[in-house]
Design an enzyme around this catalytic site. Structure first.
Site, PDB file in Angstrom:
ATOM      1  N   LYS A  26       0.833  -1.205   0.000  1.00 25.40           N
ATOM      2  CA  LYS A  26       0.000   0.000   0.000  1.00 25.40           C
ATOM      3  C   LYS A  26       0.867   1.255   0.000  1.00 25.40           C
ATOM      4  CE  LYS A  26      -2.553   0.898   3.736  1.00 25.40           C
ATOM      5  NZ  LYS A  26      -2.316   2.263   4.313  1.00 25.40           N
ATOM      6  N   ARG A  31       2.636   5.980  -3.196  1.00 23.48           N
ATOM      7  CA  ARG A  31       3.761   6.840  -3.574  1.00 23.48           C
ATOM      8  C   ARG A  31       3.983   6.785  -5.083  1.00 23.48           C
ATOM      9  NH1 ARG A  31       4.383   5.564   1.606  1.00 23.48           N
ATOM     10  NH2 ARG A  31       5.696   6.832   3.002  1.00 23.48           N
ATOM     11  N   ARG A 137      -7.237  13.377  12.534  1.00 18.71           N
ATOM     12  CA  ARG A 137      -5.816  13.019  12.467  1.00 18.71           C
ATOM     13  C   ARG A 137      -4.958  14.255  12.158  1.00 18.71           C
ATOM     14  NH1 ARG A 137      -5.730   7.614   8.810  1.00 18.71           N
ATOM     15  NH2 ARG A 137      -3.507   7.696   9.343  1.00 18.71           N
ATOM     16  N   ASP A 293       4.002  -1.092  10.756  1.00 12.35           N
ATOM     17  CA  ASP A 293       2.645  -1.506  11.120  1.00 12.35           C
ATOM     18  C   ASP A 293       2.586  -2.942  11.623  1.00 12.35           C
ATOM     19  OD1 ASP A 293       1.521   0.941  10.557  1.00 12.35           O
ATOM     20  OD2 ASP A 293       0.982   0.431   8.499  1.00 12.35           O
ATOM     21  N   GLN A 322      -3.446   6.959  14.274  1.00 13.84           N
ATOM     22  CA  GLN A 322      -3.777   6.325  13.002  1.00 13.84           C
ATOM     23  C   GLN A 322      -5.277   6.049  12.907  1.00 13.84           C
ATOM     24  OE1 GLN A 322      -0.265   3.529  13.448  1.00 13.84           O
ATOM     25  NE2 GLN A 322       0.119   4.223  11.364  1.00 13.84           N
ATOM     26  N   ARG A 367      -6.158  -3.277  10.615  1.00  9.06           N
ATOM     27  CA  ARG A 367      -5.088  -4.057  11.243  1.00  9.06           C
ATOM     28  C   ARG A 367      -5.559  -4.720  12.538  1.00  9.06           C
ATOM     29  NH1 ARG A 367      -1.499  -3.738   7.648  1.00  9.06           N
ATOM     30  NH2 ARG A 367      -1.026  -1.799   6.566  1.00  9.06           N
TER      31      ARG A 367
END
Length: 430
Positions: A26, A31, A137, A293, A322, A367
């Protein structure tokens, strides 16, 4: 049919011999999409992740007027071949004060930060907004750096939603802190050459930040005038299956072996070292220096380190900023399963514990869902709330968990409200 809102993972009883593929990175995909848009000519991205976060980025580029074609990847269901027609640093569209061009970023941190920097290179007014959690955030360090470069960023509280006044490339120097997120620096660095920006990165371990290093190395390798670029598999996603293999092999009773094929070797992804933390007990693991992560996976597995003493996970401050406050979330849910976990400041100490089943709150965090799902392979009664949140990074995660070996682990996954075993098509998160 969509995934039920509550599922149960049934522990495996037979040995598993599996070789799992995982979708593209990801971090690298998003990017690469920015770099492809800024390049001159047509760039083909192969092995690109196709998930909620990368789809948000693609739609953001399309909203800006870039031509982006997406084709299926026969090798991996959640990958795509993406063709981006870059315009050599030009941003095709911009809005006006009366009608800003709207850019929706969902809860994708990379899209929010990268697109905010990108639209500064355009000419016009842009409004960047996302979901409620994204509006909570941090963005201030990025906004201040862009203001230092001469751009106008309007925001009530230096968070999203924000109105960005694009004014084209403006040579200058800025300073950006990565204390809260390395994405601030990456956003600026991705656009720096076109913008004429000199970016000074500050903060703890600024020069060694693995995600900033990924960005600078990717910029060096990326084709500037079109071409092809291969995106490697996501090491963070792979950590769940490496962790599952370790968990299933405990006690050596099942003779299980789980391998993730085409494990990343570029050195760009800090989580590519995750497998080493499963080979030998590591007493102290840092989010800043050791794992990215995938530290979430390591924390979830820590109660099973019998006879090794507690594991200490440090430098977790960014986890609080996050998709949810991950420090509080994983401590709370492990405790719910019977683990002894001590939270002090930005440190978690996890003791060897005998776990039991529980309904796991995922806090809309992909996650959290995946970390606790692998525990269900060993612990009876693990039920996952809102499992569809995995669509953010790994939409077919539960399909791979349930697919028969060698391409999956062969787990049975139930609709927890009816005890009905879910079919393959019902396990895709959308």
């Amino acid at each position: 049919m969509p995934l039920p809102d509550l599922i149960e993972i049934v522990p495996l009883e037979k040995p598993v011999l599996a070789e799992i593929t995982v979708p593209g990175s990801k971090s690298i995909t998003n990017r690469a999409l920015i770099l492809a848009a800024l390049a001159e000519g047509e760039t083909t991205l192969r092995g690109a992740l196709w998930s909620e976060d990368t789809q948000v980025m693609v739609e953001g580029l399309r909203a800006l007027g870039f031509e982006v074609e997406v084709a299926e990847d026969p090798q991996e269901f959640c990958n795509r071949t993406i063709i981006v027609r870059g315009l050599g640093g030009k941003i095709p569209r911009g809005g006006t004060l009366e009608a800003p061009l709207e850019i929706f970023v969902g809860n994708a941190g990379t899209a929010a930060r990268f697109l905010t920097a990108l639209v500064c290179l355009g000419n016009g007014i842009y409004r960047v907004q996302g979901v409620k959690r994204m509006h909570q955030r941090p963005q201030e360090a990025l906004f201040n750096a862009l203001r230092e470069l001469g751009y106008c960023i309007d925001s009530v509280n230096d968070k999203l939603p924000a109105t960005v006044h694009g004014n084209g490339p403006r040579a200058g120097t800025c300073c950006v802190s990565i204390a809260e997120s390395s994405q601030f620096a990456s956003a600026l660095l991705l656009c720096a050459k076109v913008g004429g920006w000199r970016v000074n990165v500050v903060g703890e371990n600024a020069e060694e930040s693995p995600y900033v290093a990924m960005t600078t190395q990717l910029i060096e390798k990326f084709p500037k005038c079109g071409g092809e670029f291969q995106i490697e598999p996501d090491a963070s996603s792979g950590s769940y299956f490496v962790g599952a293999g370790w968990l299933l092999s405990l006690g050596d009773a099942t003779q299980s072996s789980v391998r993730v094929t085409s494990w990343p070797t570029s050195g760009w992804q800090i989580d590519a070292v995750f497998s080493k933390t499963r080979v030998a007990f590591v007493q102290r693991i840092s989010r800043r220096n050791d794992l990215g992560d995938s530290i979430m996976t390591a924390i979830a597995l820590a109660p099973f380190e019998e006879g090794a003493g507690p594991q200490v996970f440090v430098d977790l401050e960014r986890l609080r900023l996050q998709e949810c406050d991950r420090v509080e979330a994983i401590r709370s849910e492990l405790t719910r399963c019977g683990a002894k976990v001590v939270e002090e400041d930005d440190t978690l100490e996890v003791f060897p514990s005998r776990l039991h089943g529980a309904e796991i709150e995922t806090y809309h965090d992909h996650r959290m869902a995946m970390c606790f799902a692998i525990l269900g392979l060993k612990v009876s009664g693990i039920k996952i709330k809102n499992p569809a949140c995995v669509k953010k990074s790994f939409p077919n995660f539960f399909q791979k968990l349930a697919a028969p070996p060698p391409h999956g682990l062969g787990a049975t996954i139930l609709d927890a409200r009816t005890a009905r075993a879910l079919a393959h098509d019902e396990l895709f998160a959308e």
